[in-house]
Design a protein around this motif. Structure first.
Motif, PDB file in Angstrom:
ATOM      1  N   PRO A 266      58.480  19.800  74.765  1.00  0.00           N
ATOM      2  CA  PRO A 266      59.060  20.896  75.556  1.00  0.00           C
ATOM      3  C   PRO A 266      59.209  22.181  74.756  1.00  0.00           C
ATOM      4  CG  PRO A 266      60.742  19.269  74.984  1.00  0.00           C
ATOM      5  CD  PRO A 266      59.423  18.679  74.595  1.00  0.00           C
ATOM      6  N   ASN A 267      59.069  22.087  73.441  1.00  0.00           N
ATOM      7  CA  ASN A 267      59.210  23.275  72.594  1.00  0.00           C
ATOM      8  C   ASN A 267      58.042  24.254  72.728  1.00  0.00           C
ATOM      9  OD1 ASN A 267      61.722  22.638  71.374  1.00  0.00           O
ATOM     10  ND2 ASN A 267      60.692  21.151  70.047  1.00  0.00           N
ATOM     11  N   ILE A 268      56.921  23.802  73.286  1.00  0.00           N
ATOM     12  CA  ILE A 268      55.800  24.735  73.433  1.00  0.00           C
ATOM     13  C   ILE A 268      55.950  25.606  74.676  1.00  0.00           C
ATOM     14  CG2 ILE A 268      54.220  23.178  72.219  1.00  0.00           C
ATOM     15  CD1 ILE A 268      52.920  22.535  74.888  1.00  0.00           C
ATOM     16  N   PHE A 269      56.916  25.272  75.548  1.00  0.00           N
ATOM     17  CA  PHE A 269      57.158  26.103  76.719  1.00  0.00           C
ATOM     18  C   PHE A 269      57.803  27.424  76.285  1.00  0.00           C
ATOM     19  CE2 PHE A 269      56.285  22.228  78.843  1.00  0.00           C
ATOM     20  CZ  PHE A 269      55.862  22.576  80.120  1.00  0.00           C
ATOM     21  N   TYR A 270      57.399  28.496  76.899  1.00  0.00           N
ATOM     22  CA  TYR A 270      57.870  29.865  76.642  1.00  0.00           C
ATOM     23  C   TYR A 270      57.385  30.427  75.303  1.00  0.00           C
ATOM     24  CZ  TYR A 270      61.040  28.436  80.362  1.00  0.00           C
ATOM     25  OH  TYR A 270      61.556  27.943  81.537  1.00  0.00           O
ATOM     26  N   LEU A 271      56.832  29.565  74.450  1.00  0.00           N
ATOM     27  CA  LEU A 271      56.414  30.025  73.123  1.00  0.00           C
ATOM     28  C   LEU A 271      55.310  31.076  73.228  1.00  0.00           C
ATOM     29  CD1 LEU A 271      56.559  29.706  70.030  1.00  0.00           C
ATOM     30  CD2 LEU A 271      54.878  27.861  70.233  1.00  0.00           C
ATOM     31  N   PHE A 272      54.270  30.774  74.002  1.00  0.00           N
ATOM     32  CA  PHE A 272      53.142  31.691  74.100  1.00  0.00           C
ATOM     33  C   PHE A 272      53.433  32.860  75.046  1.00  0.00           C
ATOM     34  CE2 PHE A 272      51.425  27.550  72.901  1.00  0.00           C
ATOM     35  CZ  PHE A 272      50.716  27.890  71.765  1.00  0.00           C
ATOM     36  N   GLY A 273      54.499  32.758  75.812  1.00  0.00           N
ATOM     37  CA  GLY A 273      54.884  33.862  76.687  1.00  0.00           C
ATOM     38  C   GLY A 273      55.364  35.081  75.926  1.00  0.00           C
ATOM     39  N   HIS A 274      55.674  34.914  74.641  1.00  0.00           N
ATOM     40  CA  HIS A 274      56.069  36.058  73.822  1.00  0.00           C
ATOM     41  C   HIS A 274      54.933  37.069  73.708  1.00  0.00           C
ATOM     42  CE1 HIS A 274      59.025  32.990  72.608  1.00  0.00           C
ATOM     43  NE2 HIS A 274      59.804  34.003  72.264  1.00  0.00           N
ATOM     44  N   ALA A 275      53.705  36.593  73.911  1.00  0.00           N
ATOM     45  CA  ALA A 275      52.537  37.471  73.755  1.00  0.00           C
ATOM     46  C   ALA A 275      52.524  38.598  74.776  1.00  0.00           C
ATOM     47  CB  ALA A 275      51.247  36.652  73.866  1.00  0.00           C
ATOM     48  N   TYR A 276      53.148  38.394  75.933  1.00  0.00           N
ATOM     49  CA  TYR A 276      53.207  39.461  76.933  1.00  0.00           C
ATOM     50  C   TYR A 276      53.863  40.718  76.355  1.00  0.00           C
ATOM     51  CZ  TYR A 276      52.040  36.336  80.857  1.00  0.00           C
ATOM     52  OH  TYR A 276      51.408  35.493  81.726  1.00  0.00           O
ATOM     53  N   TRP A 277      54.856  40.489  75.489  1.00  0.00           N
ATOM     54  CA  TRP A 277      55.607  41.612  74.913  1.00  0.00           C
ATOM     55  C   TRP A 277      54.866  42.241  73.734  1.00  0.00           C
ATOM     56  CZ3 TRP A 277      60.036  42.934  77.498  1.00  0.00           C
ATOM     57  CH2 TRP A 277      60.542  41.975  78.374  1.00  0.00           C
ATOM     58  N   LEU A 278      53.786  41.595  73.293  1.00  0.00           N
ATOM     59  CA  LEU A 278      53.021  42.107  72.144  1.00  0.00           C
ATOM     60  C   LEU A 278      51.732  42.801  72.553  1.00  0.00           C
ATOM     61  CD1 LEU A 278      53.368  39.143  69.606  1.00  0.00           C
ATOM     62  CD2 LEU A 278      54.471  41.383  69.478  1.00  0.00           C
ATOM     63  N   GLU A 279      51.041  42.257  73.577  1.00  0.00           N
ATOM     64  CA  GLU A 279      49.706  42.790  73.890  1.00  0.00           C
ATOM     65  C   GLU A 279      49.754  44.246  74.346  1.00  0.00           C
ATOM     66  OE1 GLU A 279      48.067  43.416  77.038  1.00  0.00           O
ATOM     67  OE2 GLU A 279      49.898  43.182  78.216  1.00  0.00           O
ATOM     68  N   ALA A 280      50.780  44.628  75.086  1.00  0.00           N
ATOM     69  CA  ALA A 280      50.858  46.002  75.600  1.00  0.00           C
ATOM     70  C   ALA A 280      51.009  47.036  74.485  1.00  0.00           C
ATOM     71  CB  ALA A 280      51.980  46.119  76.623  1.00  0.00           C
ATOM     72  N   PRO A 281      51.986  46.879  73.567  1.00  0.00           N
ATOM     73  CA  PRO A 281      52.072  47.852  72.465  1.00  0.00           C
ATOM     74  C   PRO A 281      50.868  47.793  71.529  1.00  0.00           C
ATOM     75  CG  PRO A 281      53.695  46.098  72.192  1.00  0.00           C
ATOM     76  CD  PRO A 281      53.148  45.953  73.566  1.00  0.00           C
ATOM     77  N   LEU A 282      50.262  46.613  71.364  1.00  0.00           N
ATOM     78  CA  LEU A 282      49.086  46.510  70.494  1.00  0.00           C
ATOM     79  C   LEU A 282      47.905  47.278  71.087  1.00  0.00           C
ATOM     80  CD1 LEU A 282      49.278  42.770  69.373  1.00  0.00           C
ATOM     81  CD2 LEU A 282      49.515  44.793  67.905  1.00  0.00           C
ATOM     82  N   LEU A 283      47.744  47.232  72.408  1.00  0.00           N
ATOM     83  CA  LEU A 283      46.666  47.998  73.038  1.00  0.00           C
ATOM     84  C   LEU A 283      46.925  49.495  72.888  1.00  0.00           C
ATOM     85  CD1 LEU A 283      44.064  48.104  74.663  1.00  0.00           C
ATOM     86  CD2 LEU A 283      45.425  47.968  76.756  1.00  0.00           C
ATOM     87  N   LEU A 284      48.168  49.911  73.033  1.00  0.00           N
ATOM     88  CA  LEU A 284      48.517  51.319  72.853  1.00  0.00           C
ATOM     89  C   LEU A 284      48.207  51.784  71.433  1.00  0.00           C
ATOM     90  CD1 LEU A 284      49.856  54.010  73.579  1.00  0.00           C
ATOM     91  CD2 LEU A 284      52.089  52.925  73.177  1.00  0.00           C
ATOM     92  N   LEU A 285      48.586  50.988  70.440  1.00  0.00           N
ATOM     93  CA  LEU A 285      48.329  51.354  69.046  1.00  0.00           C
ATOM     94  C   LEU A 285      46.831  51.341  68.744  1.00  0.00           C
ATOM     95  CD1 LEU A 285      51.210  49.466  67.180  1.00  0.00           C
ATOM     96  CD2 LEU A 285      51.127  51.854  67.917  1.00  0.00           C
TER      97      LEU A 285
ATOM     98  N   ARG B  71      55.260  46.677  80.098  1.00  0.00           N
ATOM     99  CA  ARG B  71      53.807  46.664  79.915  1.00  0.00           C
ATOM    100  C   ARG B  71      53.149  47.840  80.645  1.00  0.00           C
ATOM    101  NH1 ARG B  71      51.695  41.447  82.151  1.00  0.00           N
ATOM    102  NH2 ARG B  71      49.850  41.718  80.842  1.00  0.00           N
ATOM    103  N   ILE B  72      53.662  48.175  81.815  1.00  0.00           N
ATOM    104  CA  ILE B  72      53.122  49.310  82.555  1.00  0.00           C
ATOM    105  C   ILE B  72      53.397  50.619  81.813  1.00  0.00           C
ATOM    106  CG2 ILE B  72      53.454  50.707  84.640  1.00  0.00           C
ATOM    107  CD1 ILE B  72      53.733  48.096  86.194  1.00  0.00           C
ATOM    108  N   VAL B  73      54.601  50.758  81.272  1.00  0.00           N
ATOM    109  CA  VAL B  73      54.936  51.970  80.510  1.00  0.00           C
ATOM    110  C   VAL B  73      53.989  52.129  79.321  1.00  0.00           C
ATOM    111  CG1 VAL B  73      56.683  53.032  79.030  1.00  0.00           C
ATOM    112  CG2 VAL B  73      57.344  52.066  81.229  1.00  0.00           C
ATOM    113  N   CYS B  74      53.720  51.032  78.617  1.00  0.00           N
ATOM    114  CA  CYS B  74      52.785  51.094  77.481  1.00  0.00           C
ATOM    115  C   CYS B  74      51.391  51.495  77.948  1.00  0.00           C
ATOM    116  CB  CYS B  74      52.718  49.741  76.774  1.00  0.00           C
ATOM    117  SG  CYS B  74      54.177  49.346  75.791  1.00  0.00           S
ATOM    118  N   GLY B  75      50.974  50.983  79.110  1.00  0.00           N
ATOM    119  CA  GLY B  75      49.668  51.338  79.651  1.00  0.00           C
ATOM    120  C   GLY B  75      49.586  52.811  80.012  1.00  0.00           C
ATOM    121  N   ILE B  76      50.660  53.351  80.574  1.00  0.00           N
ATOM    122  CA  ILE B  76      50.700  54.774  80.930  1.00  0.00           C
ATOM    123  C   ILE B  76      50.654  55.633  79.668  1.00  0.00           C
ATOM    124  CG2 ILE B  76      52.144  56.587  81.931  1.00  0.00           C
ATOM    125  CD1 ILE B  76      53.100  54.500  83.977  1.00  0.00           C
ATOM    126  N   LEU B  77      51.371  55.210  78.625  1.00  0.00           N
ATOM    127  CA  LEU B  77      51.344  55.947  77.356  1.00  0.00           C
ATOM    128  C   LEU B  77      49.938  55.952  76.755  1.00  0.00           C
ATOM    129  CD1 LEU B  77      54.691  54.753  75.700  1.00  0.00           C
ATOM    130  CD2 LEU B  77      54.192  57.009  76.691  1.00  0.00           C
TER     131      LEU B  77
END
Length: 390
Positions: free
Chosen positions: A71-90, A159-165
């Motif tokens: 059960p520890n793998i649940f939500y683990l990879f969901g952290h990526a949602y918060w990373l991909e948007a700023p990484l695309l902006l950078l 994520r939308i804000v990062c996309g707009i930026l």
């Protein structure tokens, strides 16, 4: 093993994971460690984690297998949602600015990721094994808890804000191109625009799903949330495929320019004073040295030759001549073309040779700009000269 864990949609998720990981490893291991390549690799790793999170959270048979596994793998990879948007902006910034460095203010983009990590630690990971299993077994993917929905809504909004930026950065770049370069024919923003707009559309789709779940309008309006969720997944897969294809062929397409100096950004109202000496220096240099004959000339090159700051030179051209750098340099090139065409010694030279000798390296730009400035095509201009001479 006869149990079927995957359906067609799950296979699509695995294709996305495979593409992202493979290309990210290629960038990491075999391409130069340019900041843009590193950021793109990190973005792709984050993109690979998102479909894996979807499989674990929503895969019909895969979800139960994941619970049994850990059960520890649940939500683990969901952290990526918060990373991909700023990484695309950078990544977009690194592609635009040749001397791009991640600033302290850029790290603020990762605060939502840190906040989400703390949220999951407090609300899930600190629980014991049995409590986690109970939560997962009782979880309804179509009616998740309100707190989960609220966090999901904030995630999509971020994520939308990062996309707009990222889109704003591209528009700024497009606006500044003619102030920095005299040849813009090979500067192609199309694929990067498609990438930014495409992922922005995917995030808008996810925001629609999130908003619909919060409002509980889906059943009454007959909205098929499965369809909209899968549409975003398939669109992401196609965008990753396009990213790989275009970045392989266009990774060096942006000549890029330097980031604005900090004090310029903070005090845009303070414009450099233009002196008659600077005007005379520029005009004398252009007349005697003819730097415009170099087809690779850009604002930074010319400023170094004049030993003048890039900002001062740009202001001088914009304010005194009421032109951008592109028009300013190509006006000199057109005058040089007219001089070459008027010289009887060049009567046997082809128009392509005239063009190149004047500093142009694009026939399309040459013809378009010549007609704009002279009112006729180069060929018509030559024919008129021949008629006058005879």
């Amino acid at each position: 093993m006869k149990a079927i864990l995957f359906n067609l949609h799950d296979v699509m998720q695995f294709i996305t994971i495979y593409q992202c990981v493979l290309f990210a490893l290629f960038l990491w291991l075999f391409r130069s460690k340019r900041r843009g390549n590193v950021l793109l690799a990190l973005f792709l790793f984050a993109q690979a984690a998102i479909p894996l999170d979807n499989l674990i959270m929503y895969g019909t048979a895969f979800r139960q297998w994941a619970i049994d596994f850990s059960p520890n793998i649940f939500y683990l990879f969901g952290h990526a949602y918060w990373l991909e948007a700023p990484l695309l902006l950078l990544y977009v910034r690194a592609m635009i600015y040749r001397d791009y460095r991640i600033k302290r203010s850029d790290w603020l983009l990762f605060l939502p990721f840190v906040a989400y990590v703390l949220f999951e630690v407090v609300n899930y990971y600190r629980l014991d094994y049995a409590a986690k299993v109970v939560i997962l077994q009782g979880y309804d993917t179509f009616a998740p808890p309100k707190l989960t929905l609220s966090v999901g809504f904030l995630r999509e909004l971020f994520r939308i804000v990062c996309g707009i930026l990222a889109l704003i950065e591209l528009l700024r770049y497009q606006k500044r191109i003619k102030d920095e370069f005299a040849d813009i024919e090979k500067i192609d923003l199309t694929w990067l625009k498609i990438l930014v707009l495409g992922f922005l559309a995917v995030r808008m789709d996810s925001m629609f799903v999130s908003t619909t779940l919060i409002s509980s309008f889906a059943p009454s309006l007959g909205i098929d949330l499965d369809f909209w969720g899968l549409a975003a997944d398939y669109a992401a897969m196609l965008l990753v495929s396009a990213l790989i294809f275009f970045s392989m062929g266009h990774s060096q397409v942006f000549a890029g320019f330097s980031q604005p100096e900090t004090k310029e950004a903070e005090k845009p109202e303070e414009k450099p004073i233009i002196s008659p000496e600077q005007i005379s220096q520029l005009e004398t240099y252009m007349k005697e040295k003819k730097p415009y004959l170099n087809c690779l000339l850009n604002l930074e090159n010319l400023s170094k030759q004049l030993q003048m700051s890039r900002g001062n030179l740009s202001q001088l051209i914009n304010r005194h001549y009421q032109q951008n750098f592109f028009d300013f340099i190509n006006t000199y090139r057109i005058d040089e073309c007219k001089r070459l065409l008027s010289d009887p010694a060049n009567k046997n030279q082809t128009m392509l040779e005239i063009m190149e000798n004047a500093g142009f390296n694009s026939k399309a730009s040459f013809n378009t700009f010549f007609k704009k400035k002279v009112g006729m095509t180069p060929t018509e201009f030559r024919e008129k000269l021949n008629q006058t001479a005879s």
